[in-house]
Design a protein around this motif. Structure first.
Motif, PDB file in Angstrom:
ATOM      1  N   ARG A 262      11.718  13.960  24.924  1.00  0.00           N
ATOM      2  CA  ARG A 262      10.930  13.401  23.912  1.00  0.00           C
ATOM      3  C   ARG A 262      11.661  13.342  22.805  1.00  0.00           C
ATOM      4  N   PRO A 263      11.279  12.240  22.092  1.00  0.00           N
ATOM      5  CA  PRO A 263      12.125  12.278  20.799  1.00  0.00           C
ATOM      6  C   PRO A 263      11.654  13.174  19.548  1.00  0.00           C
ATOM      7  N   ALA A 264      12.723  13.891  18.911  1.00  0.00           N
ATOM      8  CA  ALA A 264      12.329  14.690  18.057  1.00  0.00           C
ATOM      9  C   ALA A 264      11.328  14.541  17.147  1.00  0.00           C
ATOM     10  N   LEU A 265      11.383  13.353  16.475  1.00  0.00           N
ATOM     11  CA  LEU A 265      10.236  12.857  15.608  1.00  0.00           C
ATOM     12  C   LEU A 265      10.231  11.353  15.652  1.00  0.00           C
ATOM     13  N   GLY A 266       8.960  10.631  15.835  1.00  0.00           N
ATOM     14  CA  GLY A 266       9.011   9.295  15.903  1.00  0.00           C
ATOM     15  C   GLY A 266       9.546   8.749  14.863  1.00  0.00           C
ATOM     16  N   LEU A 267      10.423   7.690  14.999  1.00  0.00           N
ATOM     17  CA  LEU A 267      10.958   6.779  14.106  1.00  0.00           C
ATOM     18  C   LEU A 267       9.887   6.111  13.195  1.00  0.00           C
ATOM     19  N   GLY A 268       8.967   5.939  13.814  1.00  0.00           N
ATOM     20  CA  GLY A 268       7.989   5.065  13.024  1.00  0.00           C
ATOM     21  C   GLY A 268       7.171   5.763  11.873  1.00  0.00           C
ATOM     22  N   LEU A 269       7.261   7.249  12.206  1.00  0.00           N
ATOM     23  CA  LEU A 269       6.558   8.078  11.244  1.00  0.00           C
ATOM     24  C   LEU A 269       7.430   8.360   9.829  1.00  0.00           C
ATOM     25  N   GLN A 270       8.741   8.023  10.025  1.00  0.00           N
ATOM     26  CA  GLN A 270       9.704   8.437   8.902  1.00  0.00           C
ATOM     27  C   GLN A 270       9.405   7.702   7.541  1.00  0.00           C
ATOM     28  N   PRO A 271       9.274   6.388   7.742  1.00  0.00           N
ATOM     29  CA  PRO A 271       8.772   5.657   6.507  1.00  0.00           C
ATOM     30  C   PRO A 271       7.632   6.280   5.768  1.00  0.00           C
ATOM     31  N   VAL A 272       6.561   6.387   6.489  1.00  0.00           N
ATOM     32  CA  VAL A 272       5.426   7.146   6.105  1.00  0.00           C
ATOM     33  C   VAL A 272       5.451   8.444   5.248  1.00  0.00           C
ATOM     34  N   ILE A 273       6.417   9.378   6.101  1.00  0.00           N
ATOM     35  CA  ILE A 273       6.616  10.629   5.405  1.00  0.00           C
ATOM     36  C   ILE A 273       7.473  10.592   4.251  1.00  0.00           C
ATOM     37  N   MET A 274       8.413   9.709   4.230  1.00  0.00           N
ATOM     38  CA  MET A 274       9.327   9.451   2.668  1.00  0.00           C
ATOM     39  C   MET A 274       8.247   8.977   1.710  1.00  0.00           C
ATOM     40  N   VAL A 275       7.492   8.112   1.940  1.00  0.00           N
ATOM     41  CA  VAL A 275       6.383   7.607   0.977  1.00  0.00           C
ATOM     42  C   VAL A 275       5.553   8.869   0.559  1.00  0.00           C
ATOM     43  N   MET A 276       5.256   9.361   1.435  1.00  0.00           N
ATOM     44  CA  MET A 276       4.292  10.833   1.016  1.00  0.00           C
ATOM     45  C   MET A 276       5.223  11.699   0.235  1.00  0.00           C
ATOM     46  N   LEU A 277       6.301  11.767   0.737  1.00  0.00           N
ATOM     47  CA  LEU A 277       7.242  13.086   0.026  1.00  0.00           C
ATOM     48  C   LEU A 277       7.439  12.492  -1.285  1.00  0.00           C
ATOM     49  N   PHE A 278       7.652  11.090  -1.670  1.00  0.00           N
ATOM     50  CA  PHE A 278       8.096  10.723  -2.793  1.00  0.00           C
ATOM     51  C   PHE A 278       6.753  10.904  -3.772  1.00  0.00           C
ATOM     52  N   ILE A 279       5.466  10.480  -3.073  1.00  0.00           N
ATOM     53  CA  ILE A 279       4.335  10.591  -4.120  1.00  0.00           C
ATOM     54  C   ILE A 279       3.842  12.160  -4.427  1.00  0.00           C
ATOM     55  N   ALA A 280       4.354  13.251  -3.295  1.00  0.00           N
ATOM     56  CA  ALA A 280       4.002  14.557  -3.691  1.00  0.00           C
ATOM     57  C   ALA A 280       4.848  14.879  -4.656  1.00  0.00           C
ATOM     58  N   ILE A 281       6.134  14.516  -4.870  1.00  0.00           N
ATOM     59  CA  ILE A 281       7.136  15.225  -5.915  1.00  0.00           C
ATOM     60  C   ILE A 281       6.725  14.452  -7.135  1.00  0.00           C
TER      61      ILE A 281
END
Length: 426
Positions: free
Chosen positions: A15-34
């Motif tokens: 199983r992939p460790a973390l879906g590649l499709g999720l990474q852009p969404v995670i990065m956007v949420m991380l940027f907004i949170a900071i």
């Protein structure tokens, strides 16, 4: 503290460790949170952007919780899920219950008034996601982007906002953005913590990098931060930063040097009263010093009444400290005394414990990274020096109790532990 090697079920290897499709969404949420957590949205819409930052931090935590449930050991998962939940929700609930018992306020108003503590879910969320496969280097790039965006955002509003009109605005959410004194004139309040971390981290990049692109980037960030500093001119903050950088090679650069502090401790004890007197004088002689002195007197008068748990969390939708104590009484302006008034002895001790915990994690991670890679992690070093400076300024500026400090403190703790895990696995 906990097991660092993730437990993988027998079918997880495929199983992939973390879906590649999720990474852009995670990065956007991380940027907004900071960005939102460091108060990048305070200049418009009455800081409504902070609500989006809180939602992003919660989403990152929920996603990390779910991903880690299937990929991490039970001990590690519980450590980064159960403890943050108990700590954060415990602070919010206890402070709201205490205020309700003390002043017969509305418990829900007080609970949601303390919602900025939910920004602390950012760190555990990032830790869990990185342990499930999210690249740490990508997270660091987003942090850099958020720090620079915060500086650029400040300069845009400084150039376009009528500071005098904002200062005299009847809307407190606008007037609170600007400060004034005869020496420095009207100044827009900056995202100070982000500027400090950005400046310190860029200085380390500049000192150790040999790549032309990185050097140009570092010079640009230093120039941007220095220009903002020429506007705000926070002298005490600059002094503690310089002191922290000077002390780093003497005491903090090697693990066996920390004991040298015992040698200079007697000198420090002698200097503490002198430095404290100078700092207090500067603090009280600043803009609004007379009012602040009255607020201190009121705080010391009220603290014995609620010594153990404090006065609790007020709310703009119900009774406030300004209606209960005095119109000019704001605990956030009173440093550690304000924290003691608001959260009592137990809350203040918890604050000091968390500050020490974050600093120690950063110090250990910095030692481990430099030993493993023979160079500093610029962002980690910047956070270490920032928290060292905050230690010296602790009595006057307990920033970890408010949004900017909560955001960076949570992020710093996660990055430090991730660096330790990375170094141990090398």
């Amino acid at each position: 503290m906990h097991t660092l090697t993730p437990y993988l079920p027998t079918n997880a290897a495929r199983r992939p460790a973390l879906g590649l499709g999720l990474q852009p969404v995670i990065m956007v949420m991380l940027f907004i949170a900071i960005f939102a957590g460091c108060q990048g949205g305070r200049y418009y819409f009455a800081n409504r952007l902070q609500e989006l930052g809180i939602a992003s931090a919660l989403a990152l935590f929920a996603l990390g919780l779910w991903q880690g449930l299937f990929r991490l050991s039970k001990n590690e998962w519980l450590c980064w899920v159960r403890r943050p939940l108990i700590l954060i929700l415990g602070i919010m609930l206890i402070s709201s219950v205490v205020f309700t018992l003390n002043f017969e306020g509305n418990i829900l108003y007080s609970f949601f008034s303390a919602r900025e503590f939910m920004l602390a879910f950012l760190g555990p969320g990032i830790y869990l996601l990185c342990r499930c496969g999210l690249p740490l280097a990508t997270v660091e790039r987003v942090v850099w982007a958020a720090l620079v965006a915060l500086m650029a955002n400040y300069l845009y509003f400084y150039a376009t906002m009528d500071l005098r009109e904002a200062f005299f605005s009847p809307d407190h959410t606008v007037s609170n953005l600007v400060t004034y004194d005869e020496w420095r004139g009207f100044r827009l309040k900056p995202p100070l913590f982000a500027i400090m971390v950005g400046l310190l981290s860029a200085l380390m990049l500049l000192m150790q990098s040999r790549r032309p692109g990185t050097i140009i980037w570092a010079i640009a960030v230093v120039a941007l931060a220095a220009y903002i500093w020429s506007i705000v001119m926070f002298r005490s903050t600059l002094a503690t930063m310089i002191l922290s950088m000077l002390l780093y090679p003497i005491f903090l650069m090697r693990g066996n040097r920390l004991h040298l502090m015992v040698v200079v401790a007697p000198l420090a004890v002698v200097l503490v009263p002198v430095v404290a007197q100078l700092a207090l004088t500067n603090f009280l002689e600043a803009d609004g010093g007379n009012i602040r002195a009255q607020a201190f007197a009121l705080a010391f008068e009220h603290i014995p009444r609620n010594f153990l748990l404090g006065a609790g969390e007020d709310s703009a939708y119900g009774d406030t400290y300004q209606s209960l104590v005095a119109p000019f009484f704001f605990p956030s302006d009173l440093g550690l005394v304000g924290t003691f008034y608001k959260y009592g002895l137990l809350g203040t001790l918890l604050y000091l414990f968390m500050h020490g915990k974050i600093w120690r994690a950063l110090w250990r991670a910095n030692l481990a990274h430099t030993a493993s890679h023979q160079r500093h992690s610029a962002l980690l070093w910047g956070l270490l020096i920032f928290f060292t400076a905050q230690t010296f300024n602790l009595a006057l500026n307990p920033g970890l109790a408010y949004a900017q400090g909560i955001t960076l403190g949570s992020l710093a703790l996660a990055l430090a532990h991730l660096k330790l895990v990375s170094c141990e696995s090398d």
